[in-house]
Design a protein around this motif. Structure first.
Motif, PDB file in Angstrom:
ATOM      1  N   VAL A 234       0.927  -1.126  -0.048  1.00 47.42           N
ATOM      2  CA  VAL A 234       0.135   0.022   0.078  1.00 47.42           C
ATOM      3  C   VAL A 234       0.968   1.424   0.059  1.00 47.42           C
ATOM      4  O   VAL A 234       1.560   1.522   1.118  1.00 47.42           O
ATOM      5  N   LEU A 235       0.810   1.989  -1.009  1.00 47.87           N
ATOM      6  CA  LEU A 235       1.405   3.336  -0.818  1.00 47.87           C
ATOM      7  C   LEU A 235       0.443   4.581  -0.560  1.00 47.87           C
ATOM      8  O   LEU A 235      -0.631   4.377  -0.621  1.00 47.87           O
ATOM      9  N   GLU A 236       1.138   5.251   0.511  1.00 49.75           N
ATOM     10  CA  GLU A 236       0.626   6.021   1.213  1.00 49.75           C
ATOM     11  C   GLU A 236       0.888   7.552   0.834  1.00 49.75           C
ATOM     12  O   GLU A 236       1.850   7.978   0.578  1.00 49.75           O
ATOM     13  N   PRO A 237       0.256   8.491   1.091  1.00 51.47           N
ATOM     14  CA  PRO A 237       0.589  10.023   1.216  1.00 51.47           C
ATOM     15  C   PRO A 237       1.839  10.366   1.728  1.00 51.47           C
ATOM     16  O   PRO A 237       1.841   9.989   2.935  1.00 51.47           O
ATOM     17  N   GLY A 238       2.787  10.856   1.030  1.00 47.93           N
ATOM     18  CA  GLY A 238       4.150  11.171   1.691  1.00 47.93           C
ATOM     19  C   GLY A 238       4.943  10.272   1.302  1.00 47.93           C
ATOM     20  O   GLY A 238       6.325  10.710   1.281  1.00 47.93           O
ATOM     21  N   ASP A 239       4.880   9.174   0.683  1.00 49.79           N
ATOM     22  CA  ASP A 239       5.620   8.187   0.168  1.00 49.79           C
ATOM     23  C   ASP A 239       6.339   8.664  -0.858  1.00 49.79           C
ATOM     24  O   ASP A 239       5.766   9.431  -1.675  1.00 49.79           O
ATOM     25  N   VAL A 240       7.751   8.189  -0.862  1.00 46.95           N
ATOM     26  CA  VAL A 240       8.374   8.666  -2.349  1.00 46.95           C
ATOM     27  C   VAL A 240       9.019   7.267  -2.918  1.00 46.95           C
ATOM     28  O   VAL A 240       9.377   6.417  -2.357  1.00 46.95           O
ATOM     29  N   VAL A 241       8.694   7.386  -4.400  1.00 51.54           N
ATOM     30  CA  VAL A 241       9.183   6.626  -5.178  1.00 51.54           C
ATOM     31  C   VAL A 241      10.379   6.914  -6.077  1.00 51.54           C
ATOM     32  O   VAL A 241       9.915   7.872  -6.805  1.00 51.54           O
ATOM     33  N   ASN A 242      11.627   6.369  -5.684  1.00 44.80           N
ATOM     34  CA  ASN A 242      12.630   6.624  -6.844  1.00 44.80           C
ATOM     35  C   ASN A 242      12.401   5.703  -7.916  1.00 44.80           C
ATOM     36  O   ASN A 242      12.785   4.607  -8.037  1.00 44.80           O
ATOM     37  N   THR A 243      12.611   6.400  -9.202  1.00 45.67           N
ATOM     38  CA  THR A 243      12.023   5.560 -10.746  1.00 45.67           C
ATOM     39  C   THR A 243      13.218   5.262 -11.317  1.00 45.67           C
ATOM     40  O   THR A 243      13.041   4.764 -12.434  1.00 45.67           O
ATOM     41  N   GLY A 244      14.569   5.362 -11.012  1.00 50.21           N
ATOM     42  CA  GLY A 244      15.683   4.641 -11.676  1.00 50.21           C
ATOM     43  C   GLY A 244      16.589   5.813 -12.363  1.00 50.21           C
ATOM     44  O   GLY A 244      16.387   7.046 -12.359  1.00 50.21           O
ATOM     45  N   THR A 245      17.482   5.601 -12.709  1.00 50.59           N
ATOM     46  CA  THR A 245      18.598   6.199 -13.357  1.00 50.59           C
ATOM     47  C   THR A 245      19.245   5.747 -14.433  1.00 50.59           C
ATOM     48  O   THR A 245      19.148   4.584 -14.934  1.00 50.59           O
ATOM     49  N   PRO A 246      19.624   6.910 -15.490  1.00 45.63           N
ATOM     50  CA  PRO A 246      20.078   6.506 -16.653  1.00 45.63           C
ATOM     51  C   PRO A 246      21.679   6.176 -16.648  1.00 45.63           C
ATOM     52  O   PRO A 246      22.228   6.222 -15.435  1.00 45.63           O
ATOM     53  N   ALA A 247      22.157   5.840 -17.740  1.00 44.75           N
ATOM     54  CA  ALA A 247      23.638   5.587 -17.729  1.00 44.75           C
ATOM     55  C   ALA A 247      24.628   6.784 -17.266  1.00 44.75           C
ATOM     56  O   ALA A 247      24.129   7.662 -17.232  1.00 44.75           O
ATOM     57  N   GLY A 248      25.914   6.310 -16.868  1.00 42.04           N
ATOM     58  CA  GLY A 248      26.760   7.150 -16.665  1.00 42.04           C
ATOM     59  C   GLY A 248      27.163   7.236 -15.108  1.00 42.04           C
ATOM     60  O   GLY A 248      27.954   7.867 -14.691  1.00 42.04           O
ATOM     61  N   VAL A 249      26.709   6.039 -14.432  1.00 42.65           N
ATOM     62  CA  VAL A 249      27.201   5.967 -13.048  1.00 42.65           C
ATOM     63  C   VAL A 249      28.506   5.235 -12.801  1.00 42.65           C
ATOM     64  O   VAL A 249      29.060   4.674 -13.994  1.00 42.65           O
ATOM     65  N   ALA A 250      29.064   5.621 -11.707  1.00 46.42           N
ATOM     66  CA  ALA A 250      30.667   5.235 -11.341  1.00 46.42           C
ATOM     67  C   ALA A 250      30.632   3.705 -11.682  1.00 46.42           C
ATOM     68  O   ALA A 250      31.874   3.313 -12.093  1.00 46.42           O
ATOM     69  N   LEU A 251      29.613   2.979 -11.248  1.00 45.95           N
ATOM     70  CA  LEU A 251      29.574   1.490 -11.457  1.00 45.95           C
ATOM     71  C   LEU A 251      30.207   1.056 -12.840  1.00 45.95           C
ATOM     72  O   LEU A 251      30.900  -0.129 -12.996  1.00 45.95           O
ATOM     73  N   GLY A 252      29.591   1.786 -13.726  1.00 43.47           N
ATOM     74  CA  GLY A 252      29.831   1.333 -15.127  1.00 43.47           C
ATOM     75  C   GLY A 252      31.241   2.013 -15.714  1.00 43.47           C
ATOM     76  O   GLY A 252      31.528   1.809 -16.831  1.00 43.47           O
ATOM     77  N   MET A 253      31.953   2.801 -14.827  1.00 36.86           N
ATOM     78  CA  MET A 253      33.100   3.473 -15.364  1.00 36.86           C
ATOM     79  C   MET A 253      34.390   3.106 -14.872  1.00 36.86           C
ATOM     80  O   MET A 253      35.409   3.345 -15.534  1.00 36.86           O
ATOM     81  N   GLY A 254      34.334   2.534 -13.850  1.00 34.81           N
ATOM     82  CA  GLY A 254      35.693   2.091 -13.184  1.00 34.81           C
ATOM     83  C   GLY A 254      36.155   2.729 -11.762  1.00 34.81           C
ATOM     84  O   GLY A 254      35.348   3.494 -11.376  1.00 34.81           O
ATOM     85  N   PRO A 255      37.239   2.410 -10.980  1.00 32.83           N
ATOM     86  CA  PRO A 255      37.358   2.539  -9.881  1.00 32.83           C
ATOM     87  C   PRO A 255      37.467   3.917  -9.538  1.00 32.83           C
ATOM     88  O   PRO A 255      37.203   4.591  -8.389  1.00 32.83           O
ATOM     89  N   GLU A 256      38.295   4.816 -10.279  1.00 37.20           N
ATOM     90  CA  GLU A 256      38.564   6.148 -10.259  1.00 37.20           C
ATOM     91  C   GLU A 256      37.226   6.950 -10.469  1.00 37.20           C
ATOM     92  O   GLU A 256      37.408   8.187 -10.125  1.00 37.20           O
ATOM     93  N   ALA A 257      36.271   6.393 -10.794  1.00 37.97           N
ATOM     94  CA  ALA A 257      34.907   7.401 -11.043  1.00 37.97           C
ATOM     95  C   ALA A 257      34.290   7.546  -9.752  1.00 37.97           C
ATOM     96  O   ALA A 257      33.267   8.356  -9.609  1.00 37.97           O
ATOM     97  N   TYR A 258      34.520   6.671  -8.792  1.00 39.80           N
ATOM     98  CA  TYR A 258      33.608   6.564  -7.431  1.00 39.80           C
ATOM     99  C   TYR A 258      33.896   7.962  -6.700  1.00 39.80           C
ATOM    100  O   TYR A 258      34.973   8.557  -6.879  1.00 39.80           O
ATOM    101  N   LEU A 259      32.963   8.247  -5.666  1.00 42.19           N
ATOM    102  CA  LEU A 259      32.929   9.483  -4.957  1.00 42.19           C
ATOM    103  C   LEU A 259      33.961   9.550  -3.853  1.00 42.19           C
ATOM    104  O   LEU A 259      34.032   8.463  -3.264  1.00 42.19           O
TER     105      LEU A 259
END
Length: 282
Positions: A234-259
């Motif tokens: 049951v989704l309720e008022p005030g709940d937040v849904v994060n709907t995903g991310t496009p390409a370009g995250v550090a996971l797909g780029m290599g160790p030097e890209a992490y924060l």
């Protein structure tokens, strides 16, 4: 309409952006922007007050908080852009991949984000967040989802990939570290956003563009996601849904890209504003 909250953590005041771009104080209408406000006709009360021109100016402020106070749940959709699935080596999912983040990960859009102790793979993800304004329980079709959406916001689904993928169990412990969900600056109502499948998303690290995508490339669109989730919880008022991310995250780029501590992350979505976070150390 753009709703937001200003002030120090735990002492935010509810505001709305006036037609001339000034922050107008909503304290006379509501104590906060939360599930009760969204479910109880708060948005329409604000519209009426704006039309009457009776809202006072909020005055100066130094910080913008998350636009929604105390979300009950943060539900996230993984691998929801085909290019992101490809860069991570994952198959295109047949159904939405669902995981949760702890609600207390939510911070303001420009607050410091902390690299967890022992982290070597802290990552970023610009995402479109959906904020619920009504209850969604066994919706009969994706078309019904529009009736329960209060608005949209930017979220940074910060992730620790080693905790997420290499430490066993589910994804949640790589997603629920403190400060791992900057949200805002605004909650923008659907009438102002228009088509949620026609928004551009961008993210920079230290001034260099890393992510540049669009919600048109979501595998499962916003309304489908809300309908789908309502079949399992049951989704309720005030709940937040994060709907995903496009390409370009550090996971797909290599160790030097992490924060690392000291890095600066900036992100934006068309019509929803902009965030800026400096990375600190937990």
């Amino acid at each position: 309409m753009k709703l937001f909250r200003v002030g120090s953590p735990g002492q935010e005041r509810p505001c709305v952006m006036g037609p001339d771009g000034r922050a107008l104080d909503l304290s006379a209408l509501t104590a906060d922007i939360d599930g009760a406000f969204l479910a109880g006709g708060g948005v329409e009360r604000v519209r009426s007050a704006l039309a009457e021109g009776t809202l006072p100016e909020a005055g100066p402020y130094e910080r913008i908080g998350a636009p929604v106070a105390r979300p009950g749940k943060i539900i996230c959709i993984g691998l929801n852009y085909s290019d992101h699935a490809e860069e991570t080596g994952a198959a295109i999912p047949a159904e939405p991949v669902v995981f949760m983040k702890a609600p207390n990960t939510v911070v303001g859009p420009d607050d410091e984000v902390l690299v967890p102790r022992g982290s070597v793979k802290t990552d970023y993800e610009v995402e479109l967040a959906v904020v619920l304004g009504g209850t969604a329980r066994y919706l009969s079709s994706p078309q019904e989802a529009a009736d329960v959406i209060a608005g949209y916001a930017i979220t940074n689904d910060v992730s620790e990939r080693e905790f997420q993928n290499e430490r066993g169990g589910q994804w949640d412990k790589g997603k629920s570290c403190e400060t791992f969900n900057p949200l805002g600056p605004w909650l923008v109502t659907p009438d102002e956003v228009g088509d949620p499948q026609a928004l551009g998303l961008r993210l920079w690290v230290n001034g260099r563009l890393r992510q540049n995508g669009g919600t048109k490339n979501q595998i499962f669109g916003v309304h489908h996601v809300i309908w789908y989730l309502s079949q399992f919880m049951v989704l309720e008022p005030g709940d937040v849904v994060n709907t995903g991310t496009p390409a370009g995250v550090a996971l797909g780029m290599g160790p030097e890209a992490y924060l690392r501590a000291g890095d600066v992350v900036e992100l934006e979505i068309d019509g929803l504003g902009r965030q800026r976070q400096r990375m600190g150390q937990a």
